[in-house]
Motif scaffolding. Structure first.
Motif, short mmCIF file in Angstrom:
data_model
loop_
_atom_site.label_atom_id
_atom_site.label_comp_id
_atom_site.label_asym_id
_atom_site.label_seq_id
_atom_site.Cartn_x
_atom_site.Cartn_y
_atom_site.Cartn_z
N ARG A 5 -9.91 -11.94 7.20
CA ARG A 5 -9.82 -11.21 5.95
C ARG A 5 -8.73 -10.16 6.06
O ARG A 5 -8.42 -9.67 7.15
N VAL A 6 -8.17 -9.79 4.92
CA VAL A 6 -7.07 -8.82 4.92
C VAL A 6 -7.14 -8.01 3.63
O VAL A 6 -7.44 -8.53 2.56
N SER A 7 -6.86 -6.71 3.73
CA SER A 7 -6.85 -5.87 2.54
C SER A 7 -5.59 -6.15 1.72
O SER A 7 -4.54 -6.51 2.25
N GLU A 8 -5.72 -6.00 0.43
CA GLU A 8 -4.62 -6.33 -0.48
C GLU A 8 -3.37 -5.49 -0.18
O GLU A 8 -2.24 -6.02 -0.21
N ASP A 9 -3.54 -4.21 0.13
CA ASP A 9 -2.36 -3.37 0.39
C ASP A 9 -1.65 -3.79 1.67
O ASP A 9 -0.43 -3.65 1.79
N CYS A 10 -2.39 -4.35 2.62
CA CYS A 10 -1.79 -4.86 3.85
C CYS A 10 -0.89 -6.05 3.54
O CYS A 10 0.25 -6.14 4.04
N LEU A 11 -1.37 -6.97 2.72
CA LEU A 11 -0.56 -8.13 2.32
C LEU A 11 0.68 -7.68 1.55
O LEU A 11 1.77 -8.23 1.73
N THR A 12 0.51 -6.69 0.68
CA THR A 12 1.64 -6.18 -0.10
C THR A 12 2.72 -5.63 0.83
O THR A 12 3.92 -5.88 0.63
N PHE A 13 2.30 -4.90 1.84
CA PHE A 13 3.26 -4.36 2.81
C PHE A 13 4.04 -5.47 3.50
O PHE A 13 5.26 -5.40 3.66
N LEU A 14 3.34 -6.53 3.91
CA LEU A 14 3.99 -7.61 4.63
C LEU A 14 4.98 -8.37 3.76
O LEU A 14 6.05 -8.77 4.21
N THR A 15 4.61 -8.59 2.50
CA THR A 15 5.49 -9.37 1.61
C THR A 15 6.65 -8.54 1.07
O THR A 15 7.74 -9.08 0.85
N GLN A 16 6.44 -7.26 0.87
CA GLN A 16 7.50 -6.42 0.29
C GLN A 16 8.38 -5.77 1.34
O GLN A 16 9.48 -5.31 1.02
N SER A 17 7.91 -5.71 2.57
CA SER A 17 8.69 -5.06 3.63
C SER A 17 8.74 -5.92 4.89
O SER A 17 8.29 -5.50 5.97
N PRO A 18 9.25 -7.16 4.78
CA PRO A 18 9.31 -8.02 5.97
C PRO A 18 10.30 -7.47 6.99
O PRO A 18 11.20 -6.70 6.67
N GLY A 19 10.12 -7.89 8.23
CA GLY A 19 11.06 -7.49 9.28
C GLY A 19 10.80 -6.10 9.83
O GLY A 19 11.66 -5.55 10.53
N GLN A 20 9.64 -5.54 9.58
CA GLN A 20 9.30 -4.22 10.14
C GLN A 20 9.01 -4.36 11.63
O GLN A 20 8.42 -5.34 12.08
N THR A 21 9.39 -3.37 12.38
CA THR A 21 9.08 -3.34 13.81
C THR A 21 8.30 -2.07 14.13
O THR A 21 8.35 -1.08 13.41
N GLY A 22 7.57 -2.15 15.22
CA GLY A 22 6.79 -1.00 15.64
C GLY A 22 6.15 -1.27 16.99
O GLY A 22 6.70 -2.03 17.80
N GLU A 23 5.01 -0.65 17.21
CA GLU A 23 4.34 -0.82 18.49
C GLU A 23 2.84 -0.64 18.33
O GLU A 23 2.37 -0.12 17.31
N VAL A 24 2.11 -1.09 19.35
CA VAL A 24 0.67 -0.82 19.39
C VAL A 24 0.48 0.67 19.63
O VAL A 24 1.03 1.23 20.58
N HIS A 25 -0.28 1.31 18.76
CA HIS A 25 -0.49 2.75 18.88
C HIS A 25 -1.69 3.07 19.78
O HIS A 25 -1.61 3.92 20.66
N SER A 26 -2.81 2.38 19.54
CA SER A 26 -4.03 2.65 20.31
C SER A 26 -4.94 1.43 20.25
O SER A 26 -4.92 0.68 19.27
N THR A 27 -5.73 1.25 21.30
CA THR A 27 -6.60 0.08 21.38
C THR A 27 -8.03 0.51 21.71
O THR A 27 -8.26 1.43 22.51
N PHE A 28 -8.99 -0.19 21.09
CA PHE A 28 -10.41 0.06 21.30
C PHE A 28 -11.14 -1.27 21.34
O PHE A 28 -10.55 -2.32 21.12
N GLU A 29 -12.42 -1.21 21.60
CA GLU A 29 -13.20 -2.43 21.71
C GLU A 29 -13.17 -3.24 20.42
O GLU A 29 -13.03 -4.46 20.44
#
Length: 311
Positions: A5-29
C-alpha cells in the motif's frame, strides 16, 4: 520487493519528481525513514503498521532483517525506489487516499451535544489507558482547559509536565486568539515548546500536531476560517525547522494541513462526524503508536476539541 500500500502523496512525489536521490535516514524494526536531498522525508513501514502521509507499506514483518542502514544511498523514479541493491516497485500497490474529515459535508457533522458526549467518552478512555509518562497529566493540570470530570486520583504530573505546563497553557490559549496579536503570541509560544521531550517526535511536537489537526477538523468553535487557520498552522510548522528532529519537522508540516496517520484520521473522524465505528477500538489503536507519541498526540487533540466545544 512487493509494495502493498502507498499513500497518495507519496505516489505524487514519485511521479512529479522522478530522479530524486537521498539516503536512509534511520532504521527501526517496523519503520525505515528515507531523506531525499530535496528535504522530503518518506517512510517505509512493515505490514504490521498503518499508513501515514508520505508512507508506503512493504510485505515484511521486520525491516531490520533487510540490512538497510543510515547513509545507504536511495534513488527514485516514477516506477519506484531503489535502496542499495533493492528495488521497490509500486505498480501493483494499493493507493491510500485519505478522506480528510474537514471535506465532509455539513450534513454529516455530529450535533454539538453528541460531539461533546463522544469527546467525554474518548477523554475518559485516554486518561485510563494513555501513558502518563508523556504529557497526558496536563489535561488534569491545565489552567486554560475545562478539567475532565474523570481525572484519576493518582493522575499527577511528571517532570515534563511540571516543567512545560505553563508553556502549554500559553500555546493553547494563544492559538484560540484569532487576532493579529494572537498570531504573534502563538508563534512565540510555539518556539518555547518545539522539540521538548524525548523521542524521534518529542512529546511537545506530538501535542501540537494533535492540537492543529483537531482544530482543523472540529465543526464547532473554530477560531478562524479554514484558509486562515491553515496559514497559521503552516507558520508554526515552519518555525520548527532546525529546532527539532527531521522526523518531527515532517510530522508537523503534514499536521499543519490536517494530514495525519491513518489511525489518527479515523479517530478524529469518529469524534467529529456522523461516522459508524467503534470509538474505543479507534482510540486504543491510536494510543498504540511509538512510546508516548500516540498519547501525546491524542492529548493535544483532546485539548483542542475541549476548547472548541466550550468556546
Amino acid at each position: 520487493m512487493k509494495v502493498l500500500r502507498v499513500s497518495e502523496d507519496c505516489l505524487t512525489f514519485l511521479t512529479q519528481s522522478p530522479g530524486q536521490t537521498g539516503e536512509v535516514h534511520s532504521t527501526f524494526e517496523r519503520a525505515v525513514n528515507l531523506l531525499f536531498s530535496s528535504g522530503v522525508l518518506m517512510t517505509i513501514v512493515s505490514d504490521q503498521m498503518d499508513l501515514a502521509p508520505m508512507t508506503f507499506q512493504v510485505s515484511k514483518g521486520s525491516l531490520k532483517s533487510l540490512g538497510w542502514h543510515p547513509g545507504m544511498p536511495v534513488s527514485s523514479s516514477s516506477e519506484g525506489i531503489i535502496i542499495g541493491e533493492t528495488h521497490l516497485e509500486f505498480s501493483h500497490a494499493q493507493k491510500w487516499t485519505p478522506m480528510w474529515s474537514f471535506d465532509l459535508p455539513p450534513s454529516e457533522q455530529l450535533t454539538r451535544a453528541e460531539m461533546m458526549k463522544r469527546l467525554e467518552s474518548f477523554t475518559k478512555l485516554l486518561l485510563i489507558r494513555g501513558k502518563p509518562e508523556g504529557l497526558l497529566p496536563y489535561l488534569c493540570e491545565a489552567r486554560v482547559l475545562p478539567h475532565p470530570g474523570t481525572c484519576p486520583a493518582d493522575m499527577t504530573g511528571n517532570r515534563y509536565v511540571d516543567f512545560i505546563k505553563g508553556r502549554l497553557d500559553q500555546f493553547s490559549e494563544a492559538y484560540r486568539d484569532g487576532t493579529e496579536a494572537g498570531e504573534s503570541r502563538v508563534i512565540t509560544a510555539f518556539t518555547r515548546l518545539v522539540g521538548f521531550g524525548p523521542g524521534l517526535t518529542p512529546s511537545s511536537d506530538d501535542y501540537v500536531a494533535g492540537f492543529m489537526a483537531a482544530s482543523i477538523r472540529t465543526p464547532y468553535g473554530q477560531v478562524m476560517n479554514r484558509e486562515k487557520l491553515l496559514k497559521r498552522n503552516q507558520k508554526l510548522a515552519s518555525r520548527a525547522k532546525g529546532k527539532t528532529t527531521v522526523i518531527s519537522e515532517a510530522m508537523l508540516e503534514h499536521a499543519a494541513l490536517g494530514h495525519v496517520a491513518q489511525k489518527y484520521d479515523r479517530l478524529l473522524e469518529l469524534l467529529c462526524f456522523e461516522t459508524e465505528g467503534d470509538l474505543e477500538a479507534a482510540a486504543l489503536n491510536a494510543l498504540d503508536h511509538g512510546d508516548t507519541s500516540g498519547t501525546d498526540f491524542m492529548t493535544g487533540a483532546a485539548a483542542a476539541l475541549m476548547l472548541a466545544l466550550n468556546a
